[in-house]
Design an enzyme around this catalytic site. Sequence first.
Site, PDB file in Angstrom:
ATOM      1  N   GLU A 282       0.839  -1.211   0.000  1.00 31.62           N
ATOM      2  CA  GLU A 282       0.000   0.000   0.000  1.00 31.62           C
ATOM      3  C   GLU A 282       0.875   1.263   0.000  1.00 31.62           C
ATOM      4  OE1 GLU A 282      -2.520  -1.766   3.200  1.00 31.62           O
ATOM      5  OE2 GLU A 282      -4.179  -0.989   2.003  1.00 31.62           O
TER       6      GLU A 282
ATOM      7  N   GLU B 217      -4.639  -9.534   3.302  1.00 33.07           N
ATOM      8  CA  GLU B 217      -5.623  -9.144   4.311  1.00 33.07           C
ATOM      9  C   GLU B 217      -6.825 -10.084   4.398  1.00 33.07           C
ATOM     10  OE1 GLU B 217      -3.772  -7.059   2.685  1.00 33.07           O
ATOM     11  OE2 GLU B 217      -3.472  -5.191   3.782  1.00 33.07           O
TER      12      GLU B 217
HETATM   13  N1  CO8 Z   1       4.751  -8.418  11.547  1.00 34.61           N
HETATM   14  C1  CO8 Z   1       5.627  -8.658  12.529  1.00 34.61           C
HETATM   15  N2  CO8 Z   1       6.750  -9.414  12.365  1.00 34.61           N
HETATM   16  C2  CO8 Z   1       6.973  -9.935  11.141  1.00 34.61           C
HETATM   17  C3  CO8 Z   1       6.106  -9.709  10.062  1.00 34.61           C
HETATM   18  C4  CO8 Z   1       4.938  -8.913  10.291  1.00 34.61           C
HETATM   19  N3  CO8 Z   1       4.091  -8.619   9.317  1.00 34.61           N
HETATM   20  N4  CO8 Z   1       6.582 -10.357   8.981  1.00 34.61           N
HETATM   21  C5  CO8 Z   1       7.717 -10.953   9.380  1.00 34.61           C
HETATM   22  N5  CO8 Z   1       7.962 -10.713  10.672  1.00 34.61           N
HETATM   23  C6  CO8 Z   1       9.086 -11.164  11.500  1.00 34.61           C
HETATM   24  C7  CO8 Z   1       8.936 -12.642  11.866  1.00 34.61           C
HETATM   25  O1  CO8 Z   1       8.127 -12.795  12.983  1.00 34.61           O
HETATM   26  C8  CO8 Z   1      10.390 -13.013  12.097  1.00 34.61           C
HETATM   27  O2  CO8 Z   1      10.762 -12.546  13.378  1.00 34.61           O
HETATM   28  P1  CO8 Z   1      11.589 -13.531  14.386  1.00 34.61           P
HETATM   29  O3  CO8 Z   1      12.890 -13.781  13.667  1.00 34.61           O
HETATM   30  O4  CO8 Z   1      11.726 -12.708  15.620  1.00 34.61           O
HETATM   31  O5  CO8 Z   1      10.774 -14.759  14.519  1.00 34.61           O
HETATM   32  C9  CO8 Z   1      11.166 -12.187  11.095  1.00 34.61           C
HETATM   33  O6  CO8 Z   1      10.285 -11.117  10.729  1.00 34.61           O
HETATM   34  C10 CO8 Z   1      11.520 -12.947   9.842  1.00 34.61           C
HETATM   35  O7  CO8 Z   1      10.328 -13.495   9.313  1.00 34.61           O
HETATM   36  P2  CO8 Z   1      10.175 -15.040   8.920  1.00 34.61           P
HETATM   37  O8  CO8 Z   1      11.087 -15.892   9.748  1.00 34.61           O
HETATM   38  O9  CO8 Z   1       8.713 -15.378   8.957  1.00 34.61           O
HETATM   39  O10 CO8 Z   1      10.704 -15.019   7.431  1.00 34.61           O
HETATM   40  P3  CO8 Z   1      10.293 -16.019   6.274  1.00 34.61           P
HETATM   41  O11 CO8 Z   1      11.230 -15.731   5.159  1.00 34.61           O
HETATM   42  O12 CO8 Z   1      10.227 -17.423   6.758  1.00 34.61           O
HETATM   43  O13 CO8 Z   1       8.815 -15.597   5.859  1.00 34.61           O
HETATM   44  C11 CO8 Z   1       7.058 -14.041   5.253  1.00 34.61           C
HETATM   45  C12 CO8 Z   1       8.591 -14.331   5.298  1.00 34.61           C
HETATM   46  C13 CO8 Z   1       6.399 -15.012   4.268  1.00 34.61           C
HETATM   47  C14 CO8 Z   1       6.901 -12.606   4.770  1.00 34.61           C
HETATM   48  C15 CO8 Z   1       6.460 -14.239   6.634  1.00 34.61           C
HETATM   49  O14 CO8 Z   1       7.278 -13.535   7.583  1.00 34.61           O
HETATM   50  C16 CO8 Z   1       5.062 -13.722   6.750  1.00 34.61           C
HETATM   51  O15 CO8 Z   1       4.141 -14.375   6.277  1.00 34.61           O
HETATM   52  N6  CO8 Z   1       4.892 -12.538   7.399  1.00 34.61           N
HETATM   53  C17 CO8 Z   1       3.576 -11.950   7.596  1.00 34.61           C
HETATM   54  C18 CO8 Z   1       3.083 -11.283   6.327  1.00 34.61           C
HETATM   55  C19 CO8 Z   1       1.725 -10.668   6.573  1.00 34.61           C
HETATM   56  O16 CO8 Z   1       0.729 -11.347   6.604  1.00 34.61           O
HETATM   57  N7  CO8 Z   1       1.716  -9.334   6.780  1.00 34.61           N
HETATM   58  C20 CO8 Z   1       0.524  -8.624   7.138  1.00 34.61           C
HETATM   59  C21 CO8 Z   1      -0.167  -8.166   5.909  1.00 34.61           C
HETATM   60  S1  CO8 Z   1      -1.746  -7.498   6.231  1.00 34.61           S
HETATM   61  C22 CO8 Z   1      -1.455  -5.845   6.421  1.00 34.61           C
HETATM   62  O17 CO8 Z   1      -0.376  -5.354   6.325  1.00 34.61           O
HETATM   63  C23 CO8 Z   1      -2.670  -4.997   6.607  1.00 34.61           C
HETATM   64  C24 CO8 Z   1      -2.983  -4.554   7.902  1.00 34.61           C
HETATM   65  C25 CO8 Z   1      -3.183  -5.626   8.940  1.00 34.61           C
HETATM   66  C26 CO8 Z   1      -3.559  -5.109  10.256  1.00 34.61           C
HETATM   67  C27 CO8 Z   1      -3.439  -3.640  10.449  1.00 34.61           C
HETATM   68  C28 CO8 Z   1      -2.984  -3.313  11.805  1.00 34.61           C
HETATM   69  C29 CO8 Z   1      -2.155  -2.142  11.984  1.00 34.61           C
END
Ligand code: CO8
Length: 240
Positions: free
Chosen positions: A115, A135
Amino acid sequence: MSGFETVIYEKTESIACITLNRPHALNAFNVRMRDELYEVLSAIKADDEVRVALFRGAGDKAFCAGADLKEFLTAPSVVKARQIRSIRDLWRLFLSMPQPLIAALHGYVLGSGIEIALYCDLRIAAPDAVFGLPEVSLGILPAAGGTQTLPRILGLSGALDMLLTGRRLSAQEAINMGMVNQIVPREKLLQTADDLAHKIASFDPLVIRNAKQAVIKGMDLTLDQGLDLEWRLAAKIRES
Ligand code: CO8
């Protein structure tokens, strides 16, 4: 400007560079980042020296993996969130920026991350960029403008495809669908974005700002109204 925790702000001559800087969390967008971006964008908007602003993500893995899901679990009430948004509406601020905004995108560009990129005027991607709006799979709607900005850029069917299925696009799909302007090797991403910023900054800033305004505002007008707008802006420049 310095002392930020979640962003790095650098200004070199007429180019502002904003780095989303939470690489340990894939630059996830949290409340602190919202507040700091608001401060940085407000300063850029008021700074006539800045001709172009460039956005990038720190670290190897992501531009921004969306909203901070850990923090979201402890989010304030809807009422509180609405109050905050009425005081500092970051997304309308993005929309109102007079300078061209360029996004240099690599790795994950998800949720709030895409976004932010969609508020930029030009998007350059590395081949590893992955775009998505997950989302719906989280049971929420995009609330940082994605339902409105995406169809304006991708058209209706591309936007609905992404929004309703949450599917991720590769950089190649994103360029085919018109979401990114160019794909460049990862090691050339920042240099390419910087070169583009300098090229735009070399033109008359008044012309550039008005060209941006004509296109962005014109998108929400009828063609007839848009022609009037274009005429008025062109006349303003001629008179100056
Ligand atoms: N929020 C917080 N921490 C995150 C996020 C996130 N969105 N994405 C990754 N991290 C952190 C992980 O927890 C991890 O931390 P730690 O090492 O302490 O465990 C670190 O980043 C590395 O991540 P991964 O180990 O998961 O890395 P991978 O390569 O295995 O995976 C991914 C990468 C596929 C991106 C995976 O991290 C993932 O699926 N992340 C979440 C993606 C997601 O769904 N984002 C949200 C989208 S929705 C949105 O933005 C709209 C608004 C939602 C709510 C509004 C509220 C304000």
